[in-house]
Design a protein around this motif. Structure first.
Motif, mmCIF file in Angstrom:
data_model
loop_
_atom_site.group_PDB
_atom_site.id
_atom_site.type_symbol
_atom_site.label_atom_id
_atom_site.label_comp_id
_atom_site.label_asym_id
_atom_site.label_seq_id
_atom_site.Cartn_x
_atom_site.Cartn_y
_atom_site.Cartn_z
ATOM 1 N N ASN A 22 0.780 -1.320 0.012
ATOM 2 C CA ASN A 22 0.152 -0.107 -0.029
ATOM 3 C C ASN A 22 0.831 1.265 -0.001
ATOM 4 O O ASN A 22 1.580 1.344 0.631
ATOM 5 C CB ASN A 22 -0.843 0.192 1.240
ATOM 6 C CG ASN A 22 -2.232 -0.923 1.088
ATOM 7 O OD1 ASN A 22 -3.003 -0.771 0.519
ATOM 8 N ND2 ASN A 22 -2.030 -2.130 1.650
ATOM 9 N N VAL A 23 0.856 2.127 -0.840
ATOM 10 C CA VAL A 23 1.493 3.441 -0.936
ATOM 11 C C VAL A 23 0.199 4.493 -0.968
ATOM 12 O O VAL A 23 -0.351 4.531 -1.964
ATOM 13 C CB VAL A 23 2.225 3.392 -2.225
ATOM 14 C CG1 VAL A 23 3.335 4.466 -2.159
ATOM 15 C CG2 VAL A 23 3.149 2.164 -2.421
ATOM 16 N N ALA A 24 0.718 5.453 -0.077
ATOM 17 C CA ALA A 24 -0.345 6.411 0.004
ATOM 18 C C ALA A 24 -0.168 7.649 -1.019
ATOM 19 O O ALA A 24 1.106 7.726 -1.338
ATOM 20 C CB ALA A 24 -0.475 7.065 1.201
ATOM 21 N N LYS A 25 -1.037 8.580 -1.333
ATOM 22 C CA LYS A 25 -0.978 9.532 -2.113
ATOM 23 C C LYS A 25 0.373 10.510 -1.383
ATOM 24 O O LYS A 25 0.424 10.699 -0.133
ATOM 25 C CB LYS A 25 -2.125 10.627 -2.136
ATOM 26 C CG LYS A 25 -1.830 11.849 -3.019
ATOM 27 C CD LYS A 25 -3.216 12.600 -2.784
ATOM 28 C CE LYS A 25 -2.808 14.008 -3.432
ATOM 29 N NZ LYS A 25 -4.270 14.814 -3.440
ATOM 30 N N GLY A 26 1.414 10.932 -2.296
ATOM 31 C CA GLY A 26 2.405 11.650 -2.033
ATOM 32 C C GLY A 26 3.677 11.054 -1.239
ATOM 33 O O GLY A 26 4.603 11.553 -0.928
ATOM 34 N N GLU A 27 3.431 9.670 -1.313
ATOM 35 C CA GLU A 27 4.534 8.633 -0.858
ATOM 36 C C GLU A 27 5.618 8.281 -1.714
ATOM 37 O O GLU A 27 5.286 8.064 -2.882
ATOM 38 C CB GLU A 27 3.950 7.699 0.177
ATOM 39 C CG GLU A 27 3.467 8.035 1.476
ATOM 40 C CD GLU A 27 3.209 6.739 2.293
ATOM 41 O OE1 GLU A 27 3.291 5.602 1.666
ATOM 42 O OE2 GLU A 27 2.760 6.930 3.417
ATOM 43 N N SER A 28 6.871 8.070 -1.385
ATOM 44 C CA SER A 28 7.603 7.168 -2.470
ATOM 45 C C SER A 28 8.096 5.925 -1.860
ATOM 46 O O SER A 28 8.630 5.882 -0.516
ATOM 47 C CB SER A 28 8.901 7.950 -2.427
ATOM 48 O OG SER A 28 9.873 7.401 -3.410
ATOM 49 N N VAL A 29 8.091 4.686 -2.580
ATOM 50 C CA VAL A 29 8.622 3.573 -1.981
ATOM 51 C C VAL A 29 9.764 3.155 -3.163
ATOM 52 O O VAL A 29 9.479 3.455 -4.330
ATOM 53 C CB VAL A 29 7.401 2.604 -1.740
ATOM 54 C CG1 VAL A 29 6.568 3.028 -0.726
ATOM 55 C CG2 VAL A 29 6.791 2.165 -3.041
ATOM 56 N N SER A 30 10.500 2.445 -2.836
ATOM 57 C CA SER A 30 11.709 1.773 -3.587
ATOM 58 C C SER A 30 11.441 0.027 -3.183
ATOM 59 O O SER A 30 11.401 -0.075 -2.136
ATOM 60 C CB SER A 30 12.709 2.206 -3.378
ATOM 61 O OG SER A 30 13.286 2.391 -2.184
ATOM 62 N N ILE A 31 11.578 -0.649 -4.456
ATOM 63 C CA ILE A 31 11.687 -1.993 -4.265
ATOM 64 C C ILE A 31 13.077 -2.555 -4.877
ATOM 65 O O ILE A 31 13.251 -2.017 -5.960
ATOM 66 C CB ILE A 31 10.309 -2.538 -5.225
ATOM 67 C CG1 ILE A 31 9.204 -2.186 -4.384
ATOM 68 C CG2 ILE A 31 10.696 -4.278 -4.851
ATOM 69 C CD1 ILE A 31 8.071 -2.791 -5.047
ATOM 70 N N GLU A 32 13.705 -3.368 -4.209
ATOM 71 C CA GLU A 32 14.915 -4.208 -4.793
ATOM 72 C C GLU A 32 14.356 -5.442 -5.326
ATOM 73 O O GLU A 32 13.771 -6.252 -4.790
ATOM 74 C CB GLU A 32 15.882 -4.709 -3.805
ATOM 75 C CG GLU A 32 17.091 -5.122 -4.332
ATOM 76 C CD GLU A 32 17.980 -5.921 -3.188
ATOM 77 O OE1 GLU A 32 19.313 -6.389 -3.825
ATOM 78 O OE2 GLU A 32 17.416 -6.344 -2.295
ATOM 79 N N CYS A 33 14.563 -5.838 -6.688
ATOM 80 C CA CYS A 33 14.290 -6.873 -7.322
ATOM 81 C C CYS A 33 15.116 -7.031 -8.570
ATOM 82 O O CYS A 33 15.746 -6.223 -9.061
ATOM 83 C CB CYS A 33 12.792 -6.820 -7.725
ATOM 84 S SG CYS A 33 12.375 -5.394 -8.718
ATOM 85 N N SER A 34 14.716 -8.310 -9.219
ATOM 86 C CA SER A 34 15.606 -8.611 -10.390
ATOM 87 C C SER A 34 14.802 -7.658 -11.689
ATOM 88 O O SER A 34 13.731 -7.252 -11.581
ATOM 89 C CB SER A 34 15.587 -9.912 -10.919
ATOM 90 O OG SER A 34 14.128 -10.307 -11.279
ATOM 91 N N LYS A 193 12.438 6.382 1.945
ATOM 92 C CA LYS A 193 12.727 5.581 3.416
ATOM 93 C C LYS A 193 12.055 4.504 3.418
ATOM 94 O O LYS A 193 12.223 3.449 4.481
ATOM 95 C CB LYS A 193 12.327 6.632 4.357
ATOM 96 C CG LYS A 193 10.756 7.096 4.217
ATOM 97 C CD LYS A 193 10.342 8.164 5.318
ATOM 98 C CE LYS A 193 8.798 8.256 5.304
ATOM 99 N NZ LYS A 193 8.373 9.169 6.469
ATOM 100 N N ASP A 194 10.788 4.162 2.670
ATOM 101 C CA ASP A 194 10.143 3.022 2.805
ATOM 102 C C ASP A 194 10.679 1.837 1.407
ATOM 103 O O ASP A 194 10.349 2.230 0.398
ATOM 104 C CB ASP A 194 8.931 3.199 2.601
ATOM 105 C CG ASP A 194 7.923 4.048 3.576
ATOM 106 O OD1 ASP A 194 8.424 3.680 4.853
ATOM 107 O OD2 ASP A 194 7.282 4.934 3.667
ATOM 108 N N CYS A 195 11.544 1.008 2.123
ATOM 109 C CA CYS A 195 12.331 0.016 1.181
ATOM 110 C C CYS A 195 11.764 -1.433 1.128
ATOM 111 O O CYS A 195 11.633 -1.721 2.546
ATOM 112 C CB CYS A 195 13.902 0.300 1.227
ATOM 113 S SG CYS A 195 14.381 1.797 1.336
ATOM 114 N N TYR A 196 11.609 -2.106 0.121
ATOM 115 C CA TYR A 196 11.253 -3.559 -0.055
ATOM 116 C C TYR A 196 12.296 -4.132 -0.628
ATOM 117 O O TYR A 196 12.755 -3.942 -1.643
ATOM 118 C CB TYR A 196 9.957 -3.512 -0.550
ATOM 119 C CG TYR A 196 8.478 -2.876 0.516
ATOM 120 C CD1 TYR A 196 7.888 -3.393 1.549
ATOM 121 C CD2 TYR A 196 8.458 -1.477 0.271
ATOM 122 C CE1 TYR A 196 7.035 -2.956 2.082
ATOM 123 C CE2 TYR A 196 7.474 -0.696 1.040
ATOM 124 C CZ TYR A 196 6.875 -1.298 1.921
ATOM 125 O OH TYR A 196 5.876 -0.947 2.865
#
Length: 338
Positions: A22-34, A193-196
């Motif tokens: 879940n990513v809210a409006k105005g948020e930034s998330v990043s994901i490490e993946c292939s 700051k929110d990393c997966y």
């Protein structure tokens, strides 16, 4: 803004399962993946692929319906983005702004991305850093509500990283939701700051090590540091190596494993980052991030990217760059008396 629930998709040898995000409006998330997982995930989000199970919603609507009706609200910058090679940078962005019919001034966006000095240069003559900034500028023109970035800062020069991070922050401040993917663990730490971490087992938070609590800090005895002789063990195949702390540039915790970085090489250690911190804190090491422990003698520069994003440049063999948590900046300045 973005809701992924119980997503499952198998495509050839690529598997996505147990994906909940879940990513809210105005948020930034990043994901490490292939690269393969990133491509499949992006295709699922924008409706080019359909999940076998689960659902994806954008702004409270089914993602396929949203993409059909509001595609101009979605920005996408892919790792290998296609550009019109014969056009100059200025011609390309001006033409795109006319196509999307948004009120954003393309010249202002060029200034934001530091593209004015190469505005009359044909795209085919641009280097990797410049091309990435042009792609970002193109999507910035949309003023998207949702932006997807694939490898936005991988192998980029320092100035381009700064420009991209600053503009990601500005878009978020204006209510845009940003999702970034990268094969680099360090990059995702810098991007948000929110990393997966996303792999065939599912998705999980990248930060496994907890931050130091204030009450824990109060319990630390206020006394002069005592130098202790320590050897830090690492295992390579069937060999157990013992390193002097002075040899260690930094320690990185990734997926529960502490890796010692020594002269550009990584050596897995059986101790947790917290255990290593207790051993090394009196030997000149600093917990600069919940997932990083750094040798203070290796720090060459504290880099400020945005008001919420910092990193440390090291003078190790490969000139590493590692994240610095905003909450640790003041403490580090006190250590160095700056």
């Amino acid at each position: 803004m973005l809701e992924i629930k119980d997503l499952y998709k198998k495509q050839d040898y690529i598997l996505l399962k147990n994906v909940n995000l879940n990513v809210a409006k105005g948020e930034s998330v990043s994901i490490e993946c292939s690269d393969e997982i990133s491509k499949l995930l992006i295709n699922l989000i924008v409706g080019r692929e359909l999940p076998e199970r689960g659902q994806i919603n954008i702004d409270g609507k089914n993602n396929v319906d949203y993409a059909k009706k509001h595609f101009n609200n979605i920005g996408i910058v892919l790792k290998d983005d296609g550009l019109y090679e014969r056009l100059t940078v200025k011609q390309y962005l001006k033409s795109y702004s006319q196509i999307i019919m948004k009120n954003t001034n393309y010249l202002e966006v060029m200034m934001k991305m530091s593209l004015m000095d190469i505005g009359d240069v044909s795209i085919k003559k641009l280097n990797q850093y410049q091309r990435r900034r042009v792609s970002f500028a193109r999507e910035y023109l949309k003023q998207p509500k949702f932006l997807i970035l694939q490898e936005p800062i991988l192998n980029m020069d320092k100035e381009s990283i700064r420009i991209i991070l600053e503009n990601i922050q500005e878009l978020c401040d204006n209510g845009c939701t940003v999702l970034s993917t990268s094969i680099s663990f360090k990059d995702i730490m810098l991007l948000s700051k929110d990393c997966y971490i996303l792999d065939e087992y599912g998705i999980k938070k990248a930060q496994n090590e907890p931050d130091i609590l204030e009450e824990d800090a109060k319990n630390v005895e206020e006394e002069m540091p005592v130098y202790k002789i320590e050897k830090i063990p690492a295992k390579i195949d069937e060999r157990i190596l013992l390193f002097d702390p002075i040899e260690i540039d930094y320690v990185e915790s990734e997926q529960g494993v502490s890796n010692l970085s020594i002269r550009g090489e990584k050596f897995p250690c059986g101790l947790s980052l917290t255990e290593l911190e207790s051993r090394l804190i009196h030997l000149g090491f600093f917990r600069c991030h919940r997932s990083y422990l750094v040798n203070l003698q290796r720090i060459r520069e504290v880099v400020t990217w945005t008001r919420n994003s910092f990193s440390l440049s090291l003078n190790d063999k490969v000139n590493s760059s590692i994240p610095l948590s905003k909450s640790r900046v003041t403490e580090l300045k006190e250590i160095f008396k700056i």
